[in-house]
Design an enzyme around this catalytic site. Structure first.
Site, PDB file in Angstrom:
ATOM      1  CD1 TRP A 102      -1.554   3.030  -3.223  1.00  0.00           C
ATOM      2  CD2 TRP A 102       0.412   3.379  -4.237  1.00  0.00           C
ATOM      3  NE1 TRP A 102      -1.072   4.247  -2.819  1.00  0.00           N
ATOM      4  CE2 TRP A 102       0.134   4.491  -3.421  1.00  0.00           C
ATOM      5  CE3 TRP A 102       1.600   3.367  -4.974  1.00  0.00           C
ATOM      6  CZ2 TRP A 102       0.984   5.588  -3.313  1.00  0.00           C
ATOM      7  CZ3 TRP A 102       2.453   4.462  -4.885  1.00  0.00           C
ATOM      8  CH2 TRP A 102       2.145   5.553  -4.052  1.00  0.00           C
ATOM      9  CG  ASP A 175       0.748  -2.568  -1.315  1.00  0.00           C
ATOM     10  OD1 ASP A 175       1.049  -2.358  -0.123  1.00  0.00           O
ATOM     11  OD2 ASP A 175       0.872  -1.716  -2.222  1.00  0.00           O
ATOM     12  CE  LYS A 199       1.252   5.093   2.933  1.00  0.00           C
ATOM     13  NZ  LYS A 199       1.508   4.427   1.654  1.00  0.00           N
TER      14      LYS A 199
HETATM   15  C1  PLP Z   1       1.871   4.386   0.346  1.00  0.00           C
HETATM   16  C2  PLP Z   1       1.598   3.177  -0.436  1.00  0.00           C
HETATM   17  C3  PLP Z   1       2.511   2.686  -1.390  1.00  0.00           C
HETATM   18  C4  PLP Z   1       3.780   3.404  -1.748  1.00  0.00           C
HETATM   19  O1  PLP Z   1       4.698   3.264  -0.754  1.00  0.00           O
HETATM   20  P1  PLP Z   1       6.184   3.836  -0.904  1.00  0.00           P
HETATM   21  O2  PLP Z   1       6.766   3.360   0.391  1.00  0.00           O
HETATM   22  O3  PLP Z   1       6.074   5.321  -1.016  1.00  0.00           O
HETATM   23  O4  PLP Z   1       6.800   3.226  -2.087  1.00  0.00           O
HETATM   24  C5  PLP Z   1       2.196   1.504  -2.029  1.00  0.00           C
HETATM   25  N1  PLP Z   1       1.063   0.844  -1.766  1.00  0.00           N
HETATM   26  C6  PLP Z   1       0.164   1.293  -0.872  1.00  0.00           C
HETATM   27  C7  PLP Z   1      -1.075   0.519  -0.616  1.00  0.00           C
HETATM   28  C8  PLP Z   1       0.403   2.475  -0.189  1.00  0.00           C
HETATM   29  O5  PLP Z   1      -0.491   2.918   0.710  1.00  0.00           O
END
Ligand code: PLP
Length: 363
Positions: A102, A175, A199
């Site tokens: 990511w 993020d 999540k």
């Molecule tokens: C799941 C995740 C993403 C991707 O998220 P989407 O909503 O599918 O775009 C990005 N960064 C992290 C840390 C994630 O766990």
């Protein structure tokens, strides 16, 4: 009805209390005569829901007044593009730490939009399949970067930043998709926080952005209207139809977090859950954690036996016993137990008992 223990990395398990309340309110919300899903986002009933959600998030996360909360769509992945479009606007340069897939996507998207030569990789942990958080050499930071990007909890690899980098006046952009609401954070240390909801916050389809006001309003020329934070900040996340039902579920999740005692309490419970599984792994002769020491995530726990056939057998037997989605990401292999806020302690205790039994039966 028989609910399983769902260790999915996302979309992930939600608190049963939240699902039950949503079920109770499915046909009619309050005395509105309609489901939240059916409401006009411009109705006063819906405005009350989005206002309550924002107020609760501000309270639970202790968000300072000079930060905007935006409820968007497009997932965390759209933020990988929105961030450079909105923030790479002064020197046009940014710093990145590559701690996994990511974090790398956030870097790649910035390269695509603003030029690879403007995107500085401060450090990477790719050499060991991202199984650690690299130590940073601050002489490699660009003191005039427009932002410094990290992925705070690396969902796939099970690592977490134990301490935030000190970026001085450069806004830290993080993020938090897989760790938001898992423990208190000091929002004032960040320029911007973003997270996909699926999540720890609610269903897929909602993305939450928490951004310092001075970082809004300077998008690069040509930025599409929908990709400009100012569009959403000016319109209370109602420029277009927001993900109305996801926002409502987030409100219920936040209410559940408040009832549990807020983020301090969440942290305590999450540390307890994580220690149950890490302690077992550290004592096991069959299973090994892939991350060591202070870099370990509280939310995602990858582990391996070292034998792909045995891993597959474990995943299959776990599933047959009601522990689902425990297969590791294809880039790491083995297993991964995602133990977000909504995973009860009993789920982790029972998983560990099952692992001990599997170990004794397969020596
Ligand atoms: C799941 C995740 C993403 C991707 O998220 P989407 O909503 O599918 O775009 C990005 N960064 C992290 C840390 C994630 O766990």
């Amino acid at each position: 009805m028989s609910r399983v223990y769902n260790f999915s990395a996302g979309p992930a398990t939600l608190p049963e209390e939240v699902l039950k309340k949503a079920a109770d309110q499915m046909l009619e919300y309050g005395d509105s005569g309609q489901s939240v899903m059916e409401m006009s986002h411009r109705s006063k009933e819906y405005q009350a829901i989005i206002d309550e959600t924002e107020a609760r998030l501000r309270k639970v996360m202790n968000i300072p007044d000079n930060y905007k909360v935006l409820f968007l769509q497009g997932g965390a992945s759209s933020q990988f593009a929105m961030i450079p479009l909105n923030l790479m606007n002064k020197t046009g340069k940014a710093d990145f730490v590559i701690t996994g897939q990511w974090a790398n996507k956030a870097y790649q998207e910035a390269c695509k939009l603003c030029g690879e030569e403007n995107c500085n990789v401060v450090a990477s942990s790719k050499d060991k399949t991202f199984s650690y958080i690299p130590k940073l050499d601050s002489s490699k930071f660009n003191p005039t970067a427009d932002y410094f990007h990290i992925c705070q909890n690396n969902t796939i690899y099970g690592t977490k930043w134990a301490e935030l980098p000190n970026t001085g006046n450069v806004p830290l952009v993080a993020d938090l998709s897989s760790c938001i609401l898992s423990e208190p954070v000091d929002v004032s240390k960040y320029g911007m926080i973003y997270a996909g909801a699926q999540k720890n916050m609610g269903p897929a389809g909602l993305t939450v952005v928490i951004i310092r006001e001075d970082l809004i309003g300077n998008a690069k020329e040509g930025t599409p209207t929908m990709f400009d934070y100012e569009t959403h900040a000016k319109n209370g996340s109602m420029y277009n139809t927001p993900p109305t039902y996801g926002i409502y579920i987030l409100d219920l999740v936040l209410e559940w977090v408040e009832n549990k005692g807020g983020l301090e309490a969440m942290k305590e419970i999450n540390e307890k859950k994580a220690s149950i599984i890490y302690n077992f792994l550290d004592g096991s002769k069959m299973f090994n954690a892939t991350v060591q020491g202070e870099d370990r995530s509280l939310m995602n726990v990858p582990f391996v036996t070292g034998n792909a056939d045995l891993d597959a057998k474990f995943v299959a037997e776990a599933k047959a016993n009601g522990f689902i989605n425990i297969k590791g990401h294809r880039s790491v292999g083995g297993m991964r137990a995602s133990i977000y806020n909504a995973m009860p302690i009993e789920g982790v205790e029972k998983l560990v008992q099952f692992m001990a039994k599997f170990e004794s039966e397969n020596q």
